[in-house]
Design a protein around this motif. Structure first.
Motif, short mmCIF file in Angstrom:
data_model
loop_
_atom_site.label_atom_id
_atom_site.label_comp_id
_atom_site.label_asym_id
_atom_site.label_seq_id
_atom_site.Cartn_x
_atom_site.Cartn_y
_atom_site.Cartn_z
N GLY A 27 -8.21 1.06 -3.17
CA GLY A 27 -8.73 2.30 -3.74
C GLY A 27 -7.60 3.09 -4.35
O GLY A 27 -6.46 3.04 -3.91
N ARG A 28 -7.95 3.86 -5.37
CA ARG A 28 -6.92 4.69 -6.01
C ARG A 28 -7.51 6.06 -6.25
O ARG A 28 -8.58 6.20 -6.81
CB ARG A 28 -6.46 4.06 -7.33
N ALA A 60 -2.35 4.90 -3.91
CA ALA A 60 -2.94 3.56 -3.83
C ALA A 60 -3.19 3.23 -2.36
O ALA A 60 -2.25 3.12 -1.57
CB ALA A 60 -2.00 2.53 -4.45
N LEU A 61 -4.46 3.11 -1.98
CA LEU A 61 -4.83 2.82 -0.60
C LEU A 61 -5.14 1.33 -0.46
O LEU A 61 -5.99 0.80 -1.16
CB LEU A 61 -6.05 3.64 -0.20
N ASP A 73 -4.54 2.88 6.07
CA ASP A 73 -3.82 3.98 5.45
C ASP A 73 -4.83 5.02 4.95
O ASP A 73 -6.04 4.76 4.91
CB ASP A 73 -2.90 3.50 4.33
N PHE A 74 -4.34 6.19 4.58
CA PHE A 74 -5.25 7.26 4.19
C PHE A 74 -4.51 8.25 3.30
O PHE A 74 -3.28 8.23 3.18
CB PHE A 74 -5.82 7.97 5.42
N PRO A 110 0.64 6.16 5.72
CA PRO A 110 0.67 4.70 5.84
C PRO A 110 0.04 4.22 7.14
O PRO A 110 0.12 4.90 8.16
CB PRO A 110 2.17 4.37 5.80
N ALA A 111 -0.59 3.07 7.09
CA ALA A 111 -1.22 2.51 8.30
C ALA A 111 -0.21 2.31 9.41
O ALA A 111 -0.50 2.52 10.59
CB ALA A 111 -1.91 1.19 7.95
#
Length: 286
Positions: A27-28, A60-61, A73-74, A110-111
């Motif tokens: 996803g962006r 950028a996810l 990530d979020f 970040p995750a």
């Protein structure tokens, strides 16, 4: 995943969820930038210097294959922000929001930076991904975590509440539980959620929950969240309240709090952590 809350005066946290076709989506999103010199995250870069996109940043996810595949990530978006989410591969995205006053910078989470906590012991064992917990990520009012419970276990137990302002003891927070229950083969997953009346409120619920269901908890003792045998349970907890201090302070139900005393020295369910999640340092069950 979850309702797209409207309104400008909010904290926002967007988390990437699984792509229905398998494999993590990318996803962006575009949001107002955090300002010159503020560090960003993966795929973060300034937008054009002029025009409607001036000062915009992109995140950028990477996402994850599914909610049981470890933390994701979020991105955090501040109040009064305008954002667009795009993904060439498709996907699902959780959007958690809360009314707020302060405008904080847009940020990438970040995750690998999400604290993973194992709580409880035995059949009360569960995993908590503290991506936007009060002590792990700065927001104005929003508190959000993910809880994963192996099939056959109870979580959100002992029943507890946070519907009164008691400094140092309890914080006043409304809460939403959004559920995803793992199927067993072709059999859809089910679970159960209990909310019982407290001195400060009259919410009284005992309900079956399935994937896509949400339980609203404005007040009351909440728990247990019961995962049926063979059906792992996931729920996204979203909380916020009117207090000046953003904190998660709870009171256990006086009839059931004794269960915590049985956890020290007991083993955590060996099915935890769920695949993909880093194993946390050993800590006392709570």
């Amino acid at each position: 995943m979850g309702p797209p809350w409207a309104g400008a005066c909010r904290d926002w946290a967007r988390a990437a969820a699984p792509h229905p076709g398998g494999g993590p989506p990318r996803g962006r999103g575009r949001a107002p930038g955090p300002g010159p010199g503020t560090p960003g995250g993966s795929g973060l870069g300034p937008g054009p210097g002029t025009g409607p996109g001036a000062g915009a940043y992109g995140f950028a996810l990477r996402g994850r294959p599914g909610v049981f595949g470890g933390p994701t990530d979020f991105a955090y978006l501040p109040r009064d922000a305008h954002a667009t989410v795009t993904s060439a591969a498709g996907g699902r995205f959780a959007l958690a929001g809360a009314r707020c006053e302060r405008r904080l910078p847009a940020r990438y989470g970040p995750a690998a930076g999400v604290p993973v906590e194992l709580r409880g012991a035995g059949n009360c064992s569960r995993q908590v991904n503290n991506f936007a917990a009060a002590d792990s990520f700065a927001c104005d009012r929003l508190i959000a975590v993910e809880v994963l419970t192996p099939g056959g276990n109870w979580s959100s137990y002992p029943p507890h509440k946070h519907d009164e302002d008691r400094p140092g003891e309890e914080s006043r927070l409304e809460e939403i539980y959004w559920f995803e229950i793992a199927p067993h083969g072709d059999t859809p997953g089910i679970g159960y959620q209990r909310v019982s009346p407290s001195p400060a409120g009259k919410t009284d619920i005992l309900t079956e929950v399935r994937t896509g269901d949400a339980v609203l908890i404005p007040d009351g003792w909440h728990g247990p969240s019961i995962a049926a045998p063979g059906h792992d349970m996931y729920y996204l907890n979203v909380m916020a309240g009117p207090g000046r201090t953003r904190e998660w302070l709870i009171r256990d139900h006086p009839d059931h709090g004794w269960i915590r005393a049985t956890w020290p020295g007991a083993e955590t369910d060996p099915r935890l952590p769920f695949r993909g999640a880093p194993f946390p340092e050993a800590e006392a069950p709570r």
